[in-house]
Design a protein around this motif. Structure first.
Motif, mmCIF file in Angstrom:
data_model
loop_
_atom_site.group_PDB
_atom_site.id
_atom_site.type_symbol
_atom_site.label_atom_id
_atom_site.label_comp_id
_atom_site.label_asym_id
_atom_site.label_seq_id
_atom_site.Cartn_x
_atom_site.Cartn_y
_atom_site.Cartn_z
ATOM 1 N N GLN A 170 0.823 -1.210 0.000
ATOM 2 C CA GLN A 170 0.000 0.000 0.000
ATOM 3 C C GLN A 170 0.856 1.258 0.000
ATOM 4 O O GLN A 170 0.591 2.208 -0.749
ATOM 5 N N ALA A 171 1.887 1.283 0.823
ATOM 6 C CA ALA A 171 2.770 2.448 0.861
ATOM 7 C C ALA A 171 3.510 2.605 -0.470
ATOM 8 O O ALA A 171 3.712 3.726 -0.955
ATOM 9 N N ALA A 172 3.909 1.483 -1.060
ATOM 10 C CA ALA A 172 4.599 1.536 -2.347
ATOM 11 C C ALA A 172 3.681 2.082 -3.431
ATOM 12 O O ALA A 172 4.109 2.857 -4.289
ATOM 13 N N VAL A 173 2.410 1.679 -3.406
ATOM 14 C CA VAL A 173 1.446 2.175 -4.398
ATOM 15 C C VAL A 173 1.290 3.687 -4.269
ATOM 16 O O VAL A 173 1.325 4.419 -5.269
ATOM 17 N N ARG A 174 1.117 4.175 -3.056
ATOM 18 C CA ARG A 174 0.940 5.624 -2.855
ATOM 19 C C ARG A 174 2.153 6.397 -3.367
ATOM 20 O O ARG A 174 2.016 7.417 -4.049
ATOM 21 N N SER A 175 3.336 5.913 -3.047
ATOM 22 C CA SER A 175 4.554 6.590 -3.477
ATOM 23 C C SER A 175 4.720 6.527 -4.994
ATOM 24 O O SER A 175 5.076 7.519 -5.636
ATOM 25 N N TYR A 176 4.443 5.372 -5.573
ATOM 26 C CA TYR A 176 4.598 5.191 -7.021
ATOM 27 C C TYR A 176 3.642 6.101 -7.788
ATOM 28 O O TYR A 176 4.038 6.764 -8.756
ATOM 29 N N VAL A 177 2.377 6.132 -7.362
ATOM 30 C CA VAL A 177 1.375 6.944 -8.055
ATOM 31 C C VAL A 177 1.690 8.433 -7.919
ATOM 32 O O VAL A 177 1.478 9.218 -8.849
ATOM 33 N N ALA A 178 2.234 8.829 -6.788
ATOM 34 C CA ALA A 178 2.502 10.250 -6.552
ATOM 35 C C ALA A 178 3.809 10.714 -7.186
ATOM 36 O O ALA A 178 3.890 11.837 -7.701
ATOM 37 N N GLU A 179 4.834 9.852 -7.186
ATOM 38 C CA GLU A 179 6.170 10.322 -7.548
ATOM 39 C C GLU A 179 6.720 9.763 -8.856
ATOM 40 O O GLU A 179 7.535 10.421 -9.511
ATOM 41 N N VAL A 180 6.310 8.560 -9.241
ATOM 42 C CA VAL A 180 6.908 7.910 -10.410
ATOM 43 C C VAL A 180 5.992 7.967 -11.628
ATOM 44 O O VAL A 180 6.400 8.399 -12.713
ATOM 45 N N LEU A 181 4.757 7.539 -11.466
ATOM 46 C CA LEU A 181 3.858 7.402 -12.612
ATOM 47 C C LEU A 181 3.616 8.713 -13.359
ATOM 48 O O LEU A 181 3.578 8.707 -14.597
ATOM 49 N N PRO A 182 3.453 9.855 -12.682
ATOM 50 C CA PRO A 182 3.212 11.097 -13.436
ATOM 51 C C PRO A 182 4.339 11.452 -14.402
ATOM 52 O O PRO A 182 4.106 12.124 -15.409
ATOM 53 N N ARG A 183 5.562 11.003 -14.124
ATOM 54 C CA ARG A 183 6.707 11.317 -14.989
ATOM 55 C C ARG A 183 6.919 10.263 -16.069
ATOM 56 O O ARG A 183 7.828 10.394 -16.898
ATOM 57 N N THR A 184 6.096 9.224 -16.062
ATOM 58 C CA THR A 184 6.235 8.142 -17.035
ATOM 59 C C THR A 184 5.553 8.523 -18.342
ATOM 60 O O THR A 184 4.437 9.040 -18.327
ATOM 61 N N PRO A 185 6.196 8.287 -19.493
ATOM 62 C CA PRO A 185 5.559 8.624 -20.779
ATOM 63 C C PRO A 185 4.242 7.885 -20.958
ATOM 64 O O PRO A 185 4.103 6.726 -20.563
ATOM 65 N N ASP A 186 3.277 8.571 -21.552
ATOM 66 C CA ASP A 186 1.972 7.966 -21.821
ATOM 67 C C ASP A 186 2.095 7.076 -23.047
ATOM 68 O O ASP A 186 2.475 7.533 -24.120
ATOM 69 N N GLU A 187 1.775 5.795 -22.889
ATOM 70 C CA GLU A 187 1.932 4.847 -23.993
ATOM 71 C C GLU A 187 0.602 4.420 -24.592
ATOM 72 O O GLU A 187 0.523 3.460 -25.337
ATOM 73 N N ARG A 188 -0.445 5.161 -24.251
ATOM 74 C CA ARG A 188 -1.730 4.876 -24.885
ATOM 75 C C ARG A 188 -2.352 6.192 -25.342
ATOM 76 O O ARG A 188 -3.505 6.490 -25.079
ATOM 77 N N VAL A 189 -1.542 6.998 -26.017
ATOM 78 C CA VAL A 189 -1.986 8.312 -26.459
ATOM 79 C C VAL A 189 -2.830 8.161 -27.708
ATOM 80 O O VAL A 189 -2.422 7.546 -28.681
ATOM 81 N N VAL A 190 -4.027 8.713 -27.688
ATOM 82 C CA VAL A 190 -4.904 8.737 -28.851
ATOM 83 C C VAL A 190 -5.400 10.160 -29.011
ATOM 84 O O VAL A 190 -5.940 10.739 -28.082
ATOM 85 N N ALA A 191 -5.218 10.730 -30.181
ATOM 86 C CA ALA A 191 -5.683 12.087 -30.436
ATOM 87 C C ALA A 191 -6.413 12.120 -31.755
ATOM 88 O O ALA A 191 -6.343 11.184 -32.548
ATOM 89 N N GLU A 192 -7.142 13.200 -31.990
ATOM 90 C CA GLU A 192 -7.810 13.331 -33.274
ATOM 91 C C GLU A 192 -6.766 13.318 -34.372
ATOM 92 O O GLU A 192 -5.708 13.931 -34.262
ATOM 93 N N GLU A 193 -7.084 12.611 -35.449
ATOM 94 C CA GLU A 193 -6.129 12.485 -36.538
ATOM 95 C C GLU A 193 -6.076 13.769 -37.339
ATOM 96 O O GLU A 193 -7.093 14.279 -37.787
ATOM 97 N N PRO A 194 -4.881 14.325 -37.536
ATOM 98 C CA PRO A 194 -4.775 15.535 -38.332
ATOM 99 C C PRO A 194 -4.973 15.226 -39.803
ATOM 100 O O PRO A 194 -4.844 14.094 -40.237
ATOM 101 N N ALA A 195 -5.300 16.257 -40.559
ATOM 102 C CA ALA A 195 -5.427 16.070 -41.999
ATOM 103 C C ALA A 195 -4.097 15.606 -42.546
ATOM 104 O O ALA A 195 -3.042 16.137 -42.210
ATOM 105 N N ALA A 196 -4.118 14.573 -43.385
ATOM 106 C CA ALA A 196 -2.876 14.005 -43.897
ATOM 107 C C ALA A 196 -2.970 13.820 -45.391
ATOM 108 O O ALA A 196 -4.025 13.496 -45.927
ATOM 109 N N GLU A 197 -1.852 14.062 -46.051
ATOM 110 C CA GLU A 197 -1.786 13.770 -47.467
ATOM 111 C C GLU A 197 -1.675 12.264 -47.643
ATOM 112 O O GLU A 197 -1.128 11.572 -46.790
ATOM 113 N N PRO A 198 -2.178 11.711 -48.767
ATOM 114 C CA PRO A 198 -2.132 10.267 -48.965
ATOM 115 C C PRO A 198 -0.743 9.680 -48.778
ATOM 116 O O PRO A 198 -0.580 8.624 -48.195
#
Length: 439
Positions: free
Chosen positions: A406-434
């Motif tokens: 439990q203590a490890a979870v609190r510390s990880y969520v507060a201190e480590v996870l916010p600095r971790t790159p997001d690996e499930r990023v989904v955004a609106e697709e920009p206009a693209a040429e073929p």
């Protein structure tokens, strides 16, 4: 199978009384697995490169030789690849078969053929997007994964061994045709392109060597491209030397799984040792062949009855969690430790199934649930829990005692996870040429 026919919109200035023109007729046929969307609201009468739809999204992607777009239905994402009908149908069948063999491939969902709008269009293969997957170029961007070279080579060699054990000749093994997922600090590799693949009863040594030669050539070229385009590679990633290690690592694993073992009649314990070693490597064996030759015994393992995923299946049976192989091994170890804790606490034996259920309800689920929604895209649950266990170990070392989950979870969520790159990023697709949609 869904077959849909309809009329496209009349061109500007056309008279409604004249009825639909022949070139405006829209026809397509969709063959899809049950339990998936019908995809009937997509503009199948247009080439993929010309689509404009609210369902289009942009995700991290590899390099493709065909036009590839991504669409969203609820929480699920799907990749759509445009290619000739014969090839699309063949790849759909191959991916389905590999999936049935429990090989790590993307899930083939459906194939759309007989597409006709203003002209005859190519078919579209639909696959389920692999959540939290990483194209190889992403692995070299930003913070590089520790020991990336070893993890990348082991993952690719391991995938080739598993494919070859099922009798599958890839014919186009490359980093571009592979996606990677984090697996308890290591990487797991998934095949995403089977256009050139062939399924055989068993591969010859020549076929396996040819696949390895293709892999070595492609990987060397791809690493050279990364070296030129992304401000160089880490020092240990010489493209030619790195690619040359693929056949070596492949052969070491393939031999460990398939080689014949000879021993004396009083050394039958070596059968159990061999099977245990295979389990440690992540393989199960359905049957063995033991030949008696005088005072010698010869143990043979038919590659066709050696199946990968030992720890995954065991964890799935105990908890219902379907994760990567190394993740499963790590979680099983934590279940074993929790079982020992329960037995010390109660002073009696605790069945493994009971310990696994309590671990799931009391440890794993609360740990994952502690992650706020805005951080949920950072890691998939099993990898998240693996990193929490690592974080607990580091904190406990610093404190000189076990600080608890439990203590490890609190510390990880507060201190480590916010600095971790997001690996499930989904955004609106920009206009693209073929041409931007092609690899």
């Amino acid at each position: 199978m869904l077959e849909a026919h309809g009329a496209g919109p009349a061109p500007p200035g056309a008279s409604a009384a004249a009825g639909p023109r022949v070139e405006d007729d829209v026809t397509f046929q969709l063959v899809a697995r049950t339990g998936q969307p019908t995809f009937g609201d997509l503009p199948w009468h247009l080439p993929l490169a010309e689509w404009q739809s609210e369902r289009l999204v942009e995700v991290a992607r590899g390099i493709h030789r065909h036009v590839v777009r991504f669409v969203s239905y609820g929480d699920a994402l799907y990749a759509l690849k445009e290619l000739p009908e014969r090839i699309a149908l063949r790849e759909y069948r191959l991916l389905r078969r590999l999936d049935d063999e429990s090989v790590m491939v993307v899930q083939a969902v459906g194939v759309v053929t007989r597409r006709r709008g203003r002209e005859q269009l190519e078919a579209v293969l639909i696959t389920r997007y692999l959540d939290f997957s990483l194209p190889y170029r992403t692995l070299f961007a930003g913070t590089v994964t520790p020991d990336l070279r070893n993890h990348l080579l082991d993952a690719l060699a391991g995938l080739l061994v598993r494919l070859h054990l099922t009798g599958f000749f890839w014919g186009d093994c490359s980093l571009s045709n592979t996606l990677f997922r984090r697996d308890a600090g290591a990487l797991a590799a998934y095949l995403v392109d089977a256009e050139t693949g062939e399924m055989h009863g068993e591969l010859s040594d020549g076929q396996r060597r040819h696949d390895l030669e293709i892999a070595e050539l492609h990987v060397a070229g791809e690493l050279m491209d990364v070296e030129a385009a992304q401000d160089g590679l880490p020092a240990e990633f010489d493209p030619v030397d790195t690619a040359a290690e693929i056949p070596l690592r492949y052969q070491a694993l393939y031999d460990a799984v398939t080689h014949e073992e000879v021993f004396g009649p009083d050394e039958t314990y070596r059968i159990e040792e061999r099977l245990r070693r295979l389990n440690e490597l992540g393989f199960d064996v359905e049957e063995i062949e033991l030949l008696g030759e005088g005072d010698r015994r010869r143990l043979r393992l038919d590659p066709r009855v050696v199946e990968a995923g030992h720890h995954r299946r065991r964890l799935l049976m105990l908890t219902g969690l379907d994760v990567q192989e190394n993740q499963a091994r790590r979680l099983l170890n934590d279940i074993a430790a929790y079982r020992a804790y329960l037995e010390r606490s109660t002073g009696g034996a605790v069945p493994e199934s009971v310990a696994a259920y309590r671990w799931l309800v009391e440890i794993f689920n609360p740990s994952v649930a502690a992650v706020p929604p805005e951080l949920a895209g950072k890691r998939e649950p099993a990898e998240l829990f693996h990193e929490i266990l690592d974080h607990r170990w580091f904190l406990s070392e610093a404190a000189g005692q076990d600080i608890g989950t439990q203590a490890a979870v609190r510390s990880y969520v507060a201190e480590v996870l916010p600095r971790t790159p997001d690996e499930r990023v989904v955004a609106e697709e920009p206009a693209a040429e073929p041409e931007d949609l092609l690899g």
